[in-house]
Design a protein around this motif. Structure first.
Motif, PDB file in Angstrom:
ATOM      1  N   ASP A  25       6.813   4.249  -3.691  1.00  0.00           N
ATOM      2  CA  ASP A  25       7.645   3.046  -3.553  1.00  0.00           C
ATOM      3  C   ASP A  25       8.266   2.973  -2.166  1.00  0.00           C
ATOM      4  O   ASP A  25       8.261   1.917  -1.517  1.00  0.00           O
ATOM      5  CB  ASP A  25       8.752   3.037  -4.618  1.00  0.00           C
ATOM      6  N   VAL A  26       8.801   4.091  -1.711  1.00  0.00           N
ATOM      7  CA  VAL A  26       9.458   4.119  -0.398  1.00  0.00           C
ATOM      8  C   VAL A  26       8.425   3.919   0.713  1.00  0.00           C
ATOM      9  O   VAL A  26       8.671   3.178   1.679  1.00  0.00           O
ATOM     10  CB  VAL A  26      10.215   5.452  -0.205  1.00  0.00           C
ATOM     11  N   ALA A  27       7.275   4.578   0.590  1.00  0.00           N
ATOM     12  CA  ALA A  27       6.226   4.436   1.607  1.00  0.00           C
ATOM     13  C   ALA A  27       5.762   2.995   1.699  1.00  0.00           C
ATOM     14  O   ALA A  27       5.530   2.470   2.808  1.00  0.00           O
ATOM     15  CB  ALA A  27       5.056   5.357   1.276  1.00  0.00           C
ATOM     16  N   PHE A  31       5.932   1.032   5.159  1.00  0.00           N
ATOM     17  CA  PHE A  31       4.690   0.534   5.752  1.00  0.00           C
ATOM     18  C   PHE A  31       4.721  -0.991   5.863  1.00  0.00           C
ATOM     19  O   PHE A  31       4.185  -1.553   6.823  1.00  0.00           O
ATOM     20  CB  PHE A  31       3.490   0.974   4.921  1.00  0.00           C
ATOM     21  N   ALA A  32       5.324  -1.657   4.885  1.00  0.00           N
ATOM     22  CA  ALA A  32       5.440  -3.113   4.943  1.00  0.00           C
ATOM     23  C   ALA A  32       6.364  -3.543   6.082  1.00  0.00           C
ATOM     24  O   ALA A  32       6.148  -4.575   6.723  1.00  0.00           O
ATOM     25  CB  ALA A  32       5.962  -3.648   3.609  1.00  0.00           C
ATOM     26  N   GLU A  33       7.378  -2.739   6.356  1.00  0.00           N
ATOM     27  CA  GLU A  33       8.333  -3.064   7.409  1.00  0.00           C
ATOM     28  C   GLU A  33       7.805  -2.727   8.794  1.00  0.00           C
ATOM     29  O   GLU A  33       7.959  -3.515   9.741  1.00  0.00           O
ATOM     30  CB  GLU A  33       9.640  -2.298   7.183  1.00  0.00           C
ATOM     31  N   VAL A 107      -2.884  -5.546   4.215  1.00  0.00           N
ATOM     32  CA  VAL A 107      -1.643  -5.549   3.446  1.00  0.00           C
ATOM     33  C   VAL A 107      -0.535  -4.844   4.222  1.00  0.00           C
ATOM     34  O   VAL A 107       0.642  -5.165   4.068  1.00  0.00           O
ATOM     35  CB  VAL A 107      -1.871  -4.892   2.063  1.00  0.00           C
ATOM     36  N   PHE A 108      -0.909  -3.886   5.090  1.00  0.00           N
ATOM     37  CA  PHE A 108       0.031  -3.240   5.998  1.00  0.00           C
ATOM     38  C   PHE A 108      -0.491  -3.375   7.424  1.00  0.00           C
ATOM     39  O   PHE A 108      -1.698  -3.257   7.656  1.00  0.00           O
ATOM     40  CB  PHE A 108       0.188  -1.749   5.675  1.00  0.00           C
TER      41      PHE A 108
END
Length: 204
Positions: A25-27, A31-33, A107-108
């Motif tokens: 979840d954190v990754a 990665f999205a940020e 997606v990333f």
């Protein structure tokens, strides 16, 4: 006094699975940020875990990315089923699949790079994901080739590579807002068989 010796291993397994899911979840958030090139230690820090716990579950960045992409594979596969069910035209189906593939691999930010490398490194944790992408692309490509819509010399693996390359270049410093569409059009012209060169559709 009775001691329940199984309680500790069960608790350990439960804690380990919770940690694993929390890391994912954190990754995904990081990665999205910031894209996939961020420091692994930042994931552990935000997750409130030690680096050892992170690396015990995911020894490399590639293994972490593989787990995140596996979680998204069901969504991509559902899109494949939808395309196959709604489009009898092999050319349209291939084009829609390549669009879905492009969405999946971006997606990333920075994801096309590790995937491109994994196509060459069979030992990479991402290799299985890449082979699935190649295999599915091959199904759409073969149908389009059989219908005379795609050039016969085009290979499924190379088609996946062109998608990865064009998406990677779209994020390059010299790219602008129109670069992505332009590159995808160039790629399409490479594999697309012009109508004038297609074999006539056999009549029954």
């Amino acid at each position: 006094m009775m001691v329940h010796r199984e309680a500790s291993p069960r608790k350990s397994r439960s804690d380990g699975e919770r940690n694993r899911l929390h890391i994912l979840d954190v990754a995904e958030e990081l990665f999205a940020e910031n894209g996939v090139s961020g420091a692994m230690q930042d994931i552990a820090k935000r997750a409130g875990l030690g680096p050892g716990t992170l690396y015990r579950h995911f020894p490399t960045r590639e293994s972490l990315l593989a787990a995140l992409l596996q979680a998204r594979w069901e969504e991509l596969d559902a899109r494949r089923v939808e395309i196959e069910a709604e489009h009898d035209d092999p050319l349209a189906a291939l084009e829609l699949w390549l669009t879905a593939l492009g969405d999946y691999v971006t997606v990333f930010d920075g994801l096309p790079g590790p995937l491109r490398e994994a196509l060459r490194e069979t030992t990479s944790p991402l290799a299985i994901t890449c082979e699935l992408l190649v295999e599915t692309t091959g199904q759409f490509l073969t149908a389009a080739q059989a219908a005379g819509c795609a050039r016969p010399w085009v290979r499924d693996r190379d088609l996946v590579l062109t998608v990865l390359a064009s998406e990677w270049v779209s994020d390059a410093q010299l790219a602008d807002e129109g670069s992505g569409d332009s590159l995808r059009a160039i790629v399409r012209e490479g594999w697309h068989m012009p109508p004038a060169l297609r074999n006539p559709t056999p009549t029954s």
